[in-house]
Design an enzyme around this catalytic site. Structure first.
Site, PDB file in Angstrom:
ATOM      1  N   THR A   1       3.126  -3.168  13.129  1.00 31.45           N
ATOM      2  CA  THR A   1       4.185  -3.827  12.358  1.00 31.45           C
ATOM      3  C   THR A   1       5.610  -3.539  12.833  1.00 31.45           C
ATOM      4  O   THR A   1       6.527  -4.241  12.430  1.00 31.45           O
ATOM      5  CB  THR A   1       4.095  -3.403  10.879  1.00 31.45           C
TER       6      THR A   1
ATOM      7  N   ARG B   1       2.630   5.299  18.166  1.00 26.73           N
ATOM      8  CA  ARG B   1       2.125   6.447  17.415  1.00 26.73           C
ATOM      9  C   ARG B   1       1.423   7.418  18.365  1.00 26.73           C
ATOM     10  O   ARG B   1       0.625   6.998  19.204  1.00 26.73           O
ATOM     11  CB  ARG B   1       1.186   5.993  16.303  1.00 26.73           C
TER      12      ARG B   1
ATOM     13  N   SER C   1       0.809  -1.214   0.000  1.00 28.56           N
ATOM     14  CA  SER C   1       0.000   0.000   0.000  1.00 28.56           C
ATOM     15  C   SER C   1       0.846   1.269   0.000  1.00 28.56           C
ATOM     16  O   SER C   1       1.560   1.551  -0.948  1.00 28.56           O
ATOM     17  CB  SER C   1      -0.962  -0.028   1.200  1.00 28.56           C
TER      18      SER C   1
ATOM     19  N   ASN D   1      -7.008   9.090   7.019  1.00 27.53           N
ATOM     20  CA  ASN D   1      -6.013   8.949   5.952  1.00 27.53           C
ATOM     21  C   ASN D   1      -6.633   8.811   4.566  1.00 27.53           C
ATOM     22  O   ASN D   1      -5.921   8.706   3.568  1.00 27.53           O
ATOM     23  CB  ASN D   1      -5.091   7.759   6.234  1.00 27.53           C
TER      24      ASN D   1
ATOM     25  N   ARG E   1      -1.091   4.787  20.465  1.00 21.55           N
ATOM     26  CA  ARG E   1      -1.399   3.393  20.126  1.00 21.55           C
ATOM     27  C   ARG E   1      -0.138   2.745  19.557  1.00 21.55           C
ATOM     28  O   ARG E   1       0.659   3.410  18.868  1.00 21.55           O
ATOM     29  CB  ARG E   1      -2.562   3.275  19.125  1.00 21.55           C
ATOM     30  N   PRO E   2       0.047   1.461  19.808  1.00 20.63           N
ATOM     31  CA  PRO E   2       1.232   0.792  19.266  1.00 20.63           C
ATOM     32  C   PRO E   2       1.071   0.504  17.783  1.00 20.63           C
ATOM     33  O   PRO E   2      -0.036   0.234  17.300  1.00 20.63           O
ATOM     34  CB  PRO E   2       1.290  -0.511  20.076  1.00 20.63           C
ATOM     35  N   SER E   3       2.165   0.552  17.057  1.00 20.60           N
ATOM     36  CA  SER E   3       2.144   0.155  15.654  1.00 20.60           C
ATOM     37  C   SER E   3       1.838  -1.334  15.555  1.00 20.60           C
ATOM     38  O   SER E   3       2.179  -2.114  16.449  1.00 20.60           O
ATOM     39  CB  SER E   3       3.503   0.450  15.012  1.00 20.60           C
TER      40      SER E   3
END
Length: 551
Positions: free
Chosen positions: A503, A508, A79, A387, A499-501
């Protein structure tokens, strides 16, 4: 491809062949110490780590298709990520993201030691009561974006699928939403023709129909000219095939540069600056797709040279107000209409939406699958992440109710029901702007965004960060939320969350406030708290004056 119907082969024979492949081809051996995680966008990481996962997902897709008795899909894409990343995403028969139960199987299969894979497959076959001989009836369609690594990953996927008898049709390069559309059409012929041409015809016909009733009216404000940033991705190839009335499209970043580098929807949204090759000028309407064309954001410069981002929140608001207006015009009051947002939605957009009578507004976890599942609870569900990833979903009840209402029916036909689709969404936005005779600046003025800032903090282990269901509160480590609450209370119109990523070992940070300076200060202060209380690594993020971030 092994033909299970024409041989006396057993599952034991196939598993022996699998073990032989793993012994002879190091490409398919899982690297030591690597942990794969099937997130909301599938598996996504550095491309050179993915061939063994692609091979195993070919096996899983074969079993999934056999279990459901339907065609499933696989999209090779990362993406909006850089070109050296890639990803593998499996698609369910109705074009939706893979079922949670099979996500768990995907994670299990991807992370197994090679010595354990045969027994795990036996266990899965037993648990799902699969008939091994029916694997030969499995059907899978695959497509990819423009990344150099796609061909190798697709080949690995096909090898895994065919080893277990699956039949794979390779559609080559196309957008992610187009692949989802094709999977849906194969399993539901009423939705459309499962080809690239069928996709283009369906949406261009719907667009032409919805704007045709408006073609004779005098346009004094709406500007049909638009500059489209294609992120040097596959979207450029598809948009160039569009043949629609009204819109005059000028494509930039069509492949001459590096994928998603200094261009694309994520670049514009995150850094709040225009892409490379941006056309300078006052009130010129621009939009950006991302690398696989499932995100869309708009933007322009005003007469004073100020940059304005018109993101997924404002797309939601534009579409919600238009749909509510049409329902009222048709005196339809039996349908439930809802907008689904995430914590990243600007607070002003949420306030605006909640002021619209008969409109429900829900907040859910980040990730398209969470928004999609919440949206289908309504007769008409509108969901867009900030987004720019989103769509509009119509229930069977809504479809039946609006079948004789031309404009509402055209909206249903114009949106990609399966997943967020930048090209379909672009056509829908332009149709609405044309009908309502709005300029991009008038659309932008629906409400004033609160200034915001997003940052990333590197940490030792992202898994120690635990948040609540809609990701607005940090539950652990202890003390983090207390600090965030205090910082928010000291800020005018302050709001922030972490919040945690999904990947990488990154947390973040999002912050908004009455002014950009206050939003920046709040984001930096929250980032410092995360760094201090969650075992930060590297350096703290800094903010440059023109909005670009260094993390």
């Amino acid at each position: 491809m092994i033909n299970l119907n024409d041989t006396m082969m057993s599952i034991d024979d196939i598993l022996l062949l699998l073990e032989e492949v793993l012994r002879k081809d190091e490409t398919f051996i899982i690297p030591s110490g690597v942990i794969y995680d099937y997130g909301t966008a599938g598996f996504r990481t550095t491309a050179n780590l993915l061939p063994p996962v692609a091979f195993r997902m070919g096996i899983l897709a074969t079993m999934g298709s056999s279990s459901l008795g339907k065609t499933v899909g696989c999209m090779i894409t990362a993406s909006h990520n850089p070109a050296n990343d890639n990803g593998i995403k499996l698609v369910d028969p109705m074009g939706e993201v893979m079922d949670v139960k099979w996500e768990k199987y995907a994670n299990q299969l991807a992370n197994l030691n090679d010595d354990d894979i045969s027994q795990s497959i036996r266990d899965l076959i037993s648990k799902e009561s699969l008939d091994f001989k029916k694997f030969a009836d499995s059907n899978i369609v695959i497509a990819m974006d423009t990344r150099p690594s796609c061909t190798q990953l697709a080949s690995a996927f096909v090898k895994g699928a065919e080893l277990f008898g699956g039949k794979v049709v390779d559609h080559g390069r196309m957008t992610t939403p187009m692949l989802h559309y094709i999977v849906r059409c194969i399993n539901d012929s009423s939705y459309g023709t499962p080809t690239k041409h069928g996709y283009l015809e369906k949406f261009t016909k719907a667009f032409a129909s919805i704007v045709s009733r408006n073609s004779e009216s005098v346009k004094t404000v709406y500007d049909p000219y638009i500059v489209i940033d294609c992120a040097n991705g596959v979207g450029a190839e598809i948009i160039s095939l569009l043949n629609v009335p009204l819109i005059h499209m000028n494509l930039i970043n069509i492949g001459e540069g590096e994928l998603n580098t200094n261009c694309g929807a994520d670049h514009v949204k995150q850094k709040q600056i225009p892409p490379e090759n941006y056309r300078e000028g006052t009130h010129i309407k621009h939009c950006s797709l991302d690398g696989d064309a499932d995100r869309l954001v708009y933007y322009y410069h005003d007469i004073e040279g100020k940059f304005h981002l018109v993101d997924g929140d404002k797309i939601s608001c534009l579409l919600a107000t238009f749909i509510i207006e049409l329902l009222r015009e048709e005196s339809i009051d039996r349908l439930t209409v809802g907008v689904v947002q995430t914590a990243y939605a600007n607070g002003s957009s949420t306030k605006f939406l909640r002021s619209i009578q008969s409109l429900n507004v829900e907040l859910t976890k980040t990730g398209v699958k969470h928004l999609h599942h919440k949206a289908i609870e309504f007769d008409i569900g509108i969901y867009f992440e900030a987004n720019g990833h989103g769509t509009v979903i119509f229930s069977d009840n809504a479809i039946n109710e609006i079948k004789d209402k031309e404009r509402l029916r055209c909206i249903y036909e114009l949106v990609n029901q399966t997943i967020g689709d930048a090209i379909s969404d672009l056509l829908l936005v332009e149709a609405v702007l044309s009908i309502k005779n709005l300029s991009i600046s008038q659309w932008d003025s629906m409400y004033d965004d609160l200034p915001s800032r997003q940052l990333k903090v590197k940490v030792k282990d992202r898994h120690i960060i635990k948040v609540n269901d809609n990701e607005t509160r940090c539950l652990s480590p202890s003390g983090v939320q207390i600090v965030i609450d205090k910082l928010i209370s000291d800020t005018t119109n302050g709001r922030s969350f972490i919040r945690p990523s999904g990947t990488e070992d990154v947390v973040r940070v999002y912050a908004e406030a009455a002014t950009q300076i206050e939003a920046d200060d709040l984001a930096l202060s929250v980032a410092e708290a995360v760094y201090r209380l969650a075992d930060g690594r590297g350096t703290l993020p800094i903010i440059h004056s023109y909005g670009s971030l260094v993390t």
